[in-house]
Design a protein around this motif. Structure first.
Motif, PDB file in Angstrom:
ATOM      1  N   GLN A   1      53.201 -20.041  65.825  1.00 32.10           N
ATOM      2  CA  GLN A   1      53.616 -21.332  65.287  1.00 32.10           C
ATOM      3  C   GLN A   1      54.251 -21.127  63.921  1.00 32.10           C
ATOM      4  N   TYR A   2      55.534 -21.427  63.812  1.00 27.72           N
ATOM      5  CA  TYR A   2      56.229 -21.391  62.523  1.00 27.72           C
ATOM      6  C   TYR A   2      56.012 -22.733  61.834  1.00 27.72           C
TER       7      TYR A   2
ATOM      8  N   LYS B   1      46.612 -16.649  60.254  1.00 28.58           N
ATOM      9  CA  LYS B   1      47.856 -16.760  59.484  1.00 28.58           C
ATOM     10  C   LYS B   1      48.288 -15.368  59.037  1.00 28.58           C
TER      11      LYS B   1
ATOM     12  N   SER C   1      60.213 -12.397  58.653  1.00 27.45           N
ATOM     13  CA  SER C   1      60.320 -13.535  59.574  1.00 27.45           C
ATOM     14  C   SER C   1      59.111 -13.671  60.503  1.00 27.45           C
ATOM     15  N   ASP C   2      58.216 -12.688  60.490  1.00 28.96           N
ATOM     16  CA  ASP C   2      56.992 -12.777  61.303  1.00 28.96           C
ATOM     17  C   ASP C   2      55.907 -13.615  60.622  1.00 28.96           C
ATOM     18  N   THR C   3      56.140 -14.019  59.399  1.00 27.08           N
ATOM     19  CA  THR C   3      55.181 -14.883  58.702  1.00 27.08           C
ATOM     20  C   THR C   3      55.029 -16.181  59.465  1.00 27.08           C
ATOM     21  N   ALA C   4      53.825 -16.439  59.954  1.00 29.59           N
ATOM     22  CA  ALA C   4      53.566 -17.585  60.829  1.00 29.59           C
ATOM     23  C   ALA C   4      52.074 -17.608  61.135  1.00 29.59           C
TER      24      ALA C   4
ATOM     25  N   GLN D   1      56.530 -26.612  63.182  1.00 35.68           N
ATOM     26  CA  GLN D   1      56.988 -26.522  64.562  1.00 35.68           C
ATOM     27  C   GLN D   1      55.795 -26.492  65.510  1.00 35.68           C
TER      28      GLN D   1
END
Lengths: 112, 115
Positions: free
Chosen positions: B38-39, B110, B84-87, B42
């Motif tokens: 989950q970003y 997280k 960009s994998d931070t989510a 979203q």
């Protein structure tokens, strides 16, 4: 591509109001779900539906009801909104057992 | 009844380092297993799934997970993470059987990728 659309991204309502959250999927899926997501608690299932006009209670159905009059649409209803229903609400759909769920972008609901 | 435990609520990791997000499940019957991402702002997107067959499952964005039946685990791994994998990542379990599919989600981990 698969699409689950929730009618509102953000919603602010007052205590005692009747609140409707709408969800539409375009994949002809049998199963549809409503979850609420709260920090540290993950996703909790409120209600799900496996067919038109059919519904089953999930883990936290109190204070909520649902309606599924058409296959593509699944509505969540807060009969009399309370502040403890402030949360992120996620709708999802899936086809047969074992297949993953497809999620909408969520509705962040605030009850004042 | 089935349950999912994600042991870490937050995992900080430096960019290009490997990462493992842990997931353990409990069920009295055989299960299907999923990882979702989950970003911010979203909904959840499917990363990968285990239904049957090979216990090593490859997903999108370079992630993979290994099903270990004896340890009832389904840990998620990536050899080199990107900013960009931070989510937030969710493990989920669904029992194999008749009737309606109920999916139980973990409480999420997280992942914070540090430049």
């Amino acid at each position: 591509d698969v699409k689950v659309t929730q009618s509102s991204r953000y919603l602010v309502k007052r205590t005692g109001e009747k609140v409707f959250l709408e969800c539409v999927q375009d994949m002809d899926h049998e199963n549809m779900f409503w979850y609420r997501q709260d920090p540290g608690l993950g996703l909790r299932l409120i209600y799900f539906s496996y067919d038109v006009k059919m519904k089953e209670k999930g883990d936290i159905p109190e204070g909520y009801s649902v309606s599924r009059e058409k296959k593509e649409r699944f509505s969540l209803i807060l009969e009399s909104a309370s502040t403890n229903q402030t949360s992120m609400y996620l709708c999802a759909s899936s086809s047969t057992r074992g297949q993953p769920q497809h999620f909408g972008d969520g509705t962040r609901l605030s009850i004042l | 009844a089935q349950s999912v435990t994600q042991l870490d609520s937050q995992v900080p990791v430096f960019e290009e380092a490997p990462v493992e997000l842990r997931c353990n499940y409990s069920s009295s019957v055989s299960v299907y297993l999923f990882w979702y991402v989950q970003y911010p702002n979203q909904g959840l997107q499917l990363l990968l799934k285990y239904l049957s067959g090979s216990t090593l499952v490859k997903g999108i964005n370079g992630f993979e997970a290994e099903f270990n039946k004896s340890q009832t685990s389904f840990h998620l791994r990536k050899p080199s993470v990107h900013i960009s994998d931070t989510a937030e990542y969710f493990c989920a379990v669904s029992d194999i059987g008749r009737g309606y599919q109920k999916v139980t989600f973990g409480t999420g981990t997280k992942l914070q990728v540090i430049p």
